[in-house]
Design an enzyme around this catalytic site. Structure first.
Site, PDB file in Angstrom:
ATOM      1  CD1 TRP A  13       5.189  14.569   1.379  1.00  0.00           C
ATOM      2  CD2 TRP A  13       3.708  13.604   0.096  1.00  0.00           C
ATOM      3  NE1 TRP A  13       4.040  14.173   2.019  1.00  0.00           N
ATOM      4  CE2 TRP A  13       3.315  13.423   1.285  1.00  0.00           C
ATOM      5  CE3 TRP A  13       3.055  13.104  -0.994  1.00  0.00           C
ATOM      6  CZ2 TRP A  13       2.032  13.070   1.629  1.00  0.00           C
ATOM      7  CZ3 TRP A  13       1.436  12.560  -0.614  1.00  0.00           C
ATOM      8  CH2 TRP A  13       1.172  12.471   0.579  1.00  0.00           C
ATOM      9  CD1 TRP A  32       1.959   5.621   7.378  1.00  0.00           C
ATOM     10  CD2 TRP A  32       3.778   4.732   6.409  1.00  0.00           C
ATOM     11  NE1 TRP A  32       3.040   5.054   8.419  1.00  0.00           N
ATOM     12  CE2 TRP A  32       4.088   4.548   7.962  1.00  0.00           C
ATOM     13  CE3 TRP A  32       4.859   4.262   5.643  1.00  0.00           C
ATOM     14  CZ2 TRP A  32       4.958   3.852   8.427  1.00  0.00           C
ATOM     15  CZ3 TRP A  32       5.780   3.318   5.927  1.00  0.00           C
ATOM     16  CH2 TRP A  32       5.970   3.100   7.709  1.00  0.00           C
ATOM     17  CD  GLU A  82       4.152   4.671   0.837  1.00  0.00           C
ATOM     18  OE1 GLU A  82       4.297   4.761   2.101  1.00  0.00           O
ATOM     19  OE2 GLU A  82       3.695   5.787   0.144  1.00  0.00           O
ATOM     20  N   GLY A  91      -3.603   4.431  -2.036  1.00  0.00           N
ATOM     21  CA  GLY A  91      -2.819   3.836  -1.154  1.00  0.00           C
ATOM     22  C   GLY A  91      -2.032   4.760  -0.277  1.00  0.00           C
TER      23      GLY A  91
END
Length: 415
Positions: A394, A135, A187, A133
């Site tokens: 991240w 953003w 998200e 997945g």
């Protein structure tokens, strides 16, 4: 690249050997905090950041889990590769390969996945997960989770592609054993996030059912994790916390992008403690604890990048002041890797709010949030003091070539 808004060098062999010897032996045991890092599929292009760079920097020796970002979903909700060339086709030369040997024409598996396999051979306790997945890849999650049939088919396709390793155009099972589990990065259930994402009111219940279907088909041994939002309103709108955490090995909680250049005023992006209703690590973790999540399954995210504004007016130290727009960044306006800012930090004044737990850079005009080794150690203390499950990064390509951030974070968690 960051998870935007609310979604959203070679080293000689002797030095490598020294780095490996210096890495704590317990880094991959299951008896300490997790250290989870995201490796971006696209980082091998402009950033020229390859899996072997995790070895050279010492990051690989300090990770317990590596999340490979991202696998996508097609319009039917099935798992697909976002970039087959990067994933399993690109050949790596000897000096860019974990094994030190060049990929050969016709070998069953090349690309990042082969490099991840070699990394696991070198660090056998490292768990590698495929992250689905993100953003830009969450558009069809709601469709995949909609019915019992769609959930079964989605999970079956993801297990077949990523766990069983049946890659299109490759020999059956070519990538089997590369991944030890699946990380869900939808998200967000019940909230649009990226424009165009499919969103339904029933996403909240369907996310629980999807996680349960994953656990049913995966069995108990593979890891099943999820990246979850910091915004308490999104938690309430999109997640049945107790039943979800019953199935997850652990969850990583958004610890960054609390503010950014989608706003016209400078602000923190990853503070640990600020008064609600503002966002902070304390607010984010509290949203899950209040809803019954176990502490040892909560892994707090930390950023290896900065959010930045320019044209800042109002004087003072630059915090909470109006700005004309995003500061210029190497890869995107308003966004910069830690390593790029670290190379020119002497051009700024470093400010720290020890009580709120965040830092920033300001030169009178340009403002950058600043998560340096000092702040990594501060975040590690926050995690250990609250008996949380560890830290997530991240993303790993934002660190220096010497791994300054991951070393500080790891050392703080292991004290």
């Amino acid at each position: 690249m960051s998870r935007r808004r609310w979604a959203a060098g070679a080293v000689v062999a002797a030095l490598l050997a020294t780095a490996f010897a210096a890495a704590p032996a317990q880094a991959h045991r299951g008896d300490g905090p997790r250290v989870v890092g995201y490796f971006t599929q696209w980082g091998i292009y402009g950033r020229d950041f390859v899996v072997n760079d995790l070895v050279r920097s010492g990051a690989a020796a300090r990770l317990t889990h590596l999340n490979y970002a991202f696998g996508f979903l097609d319009a039917q909700g099935r798992c697909v590769s976002a970039d087959p060339w990067a994933d399993w086709q690109k050949p790596f030369p000897a000096d860019r390969s974990v094994s030190g040997e060049a990929d050969q024409p016709g070998q069953p598996l090349a690309g990042n996945l082969n490099q991840l396999r070699q990394l696991k051979q070198r660090y056998p306790k490292l768990r590698v997960l495929i992250s689905l997945g993100g953003w830009t890849g969450s558009k069809h999650f709601s469709d995949a989770a909609l019915t019992a049939e769609s959930r079964r088919e989605h999970v079956r396709s993801c297990i077949d592609l990523w766990i069983k390793g049946n890659l299109p155009g490759a020999a059956p099972g070519a990538a089997a054993g590369v991944f030890d589990g699946i990380d869900l990065d939808w998200e967000w259930p019940g909230s649009e996030a990226a424009p165009g994402n499919v969103v339904r009111p029933e996403d909240k219940r369907n996310f629980t059912l999807l996680v349960q279907e994953y656990r049913k088909q995966l069995g108990s041994r593979p890891d099943l994790t999820a990246f979850l939002p910091a915004n308490p309103a999104m938690v309430e709108r999109g997640f049945e916390v107790r039943p979800v955490f019953e199935e997850l090995t652990f969850a990583t909680i958004q610890g960054y992008d609390y503010h950014g250049t989608w706003e016209a005023v400078t602000n923190q992006q990853s503070a640990l403690r600020v008064p609600a209703p503002d966002f902070s690590g304390q607010v984010a973790i509290g949203a899950y604890l209040d809803r019954g999540a176990p502490r040892n399954k909560l892994v707090l995210g930390v950023p290896f990048y900065s959010q930045g504004w320019t044209g800042v007016t109002g004087g003072g130290d630059g915090l909470h002041q109006p700005a004309s727009g995003p500061a210029p960044g190497t890869w995107a306006p308003g966004n910069e890797d830690y390593k790029a800012l670290a190379a020119k930090v002497d051009q700024f004044t470093v400010h720290r709010d020890h009580r709120a737990g965040h830092a920033w850079l300001f030169d009178g005009t340009t403002f950058w949030t600043w998560d340096d080794p000092v702040e990594m150690r501060r975040k590690a203390r926050f995690i250990t003091d609250r008996r949380l499950g560890g830290a997530m990064v991240w993303s790993l390509d934002g660190d220096t070539a010497d791994g300054d951030l991951i070393k500080a974070l790891h050392h703080g968690l292991r004290r």
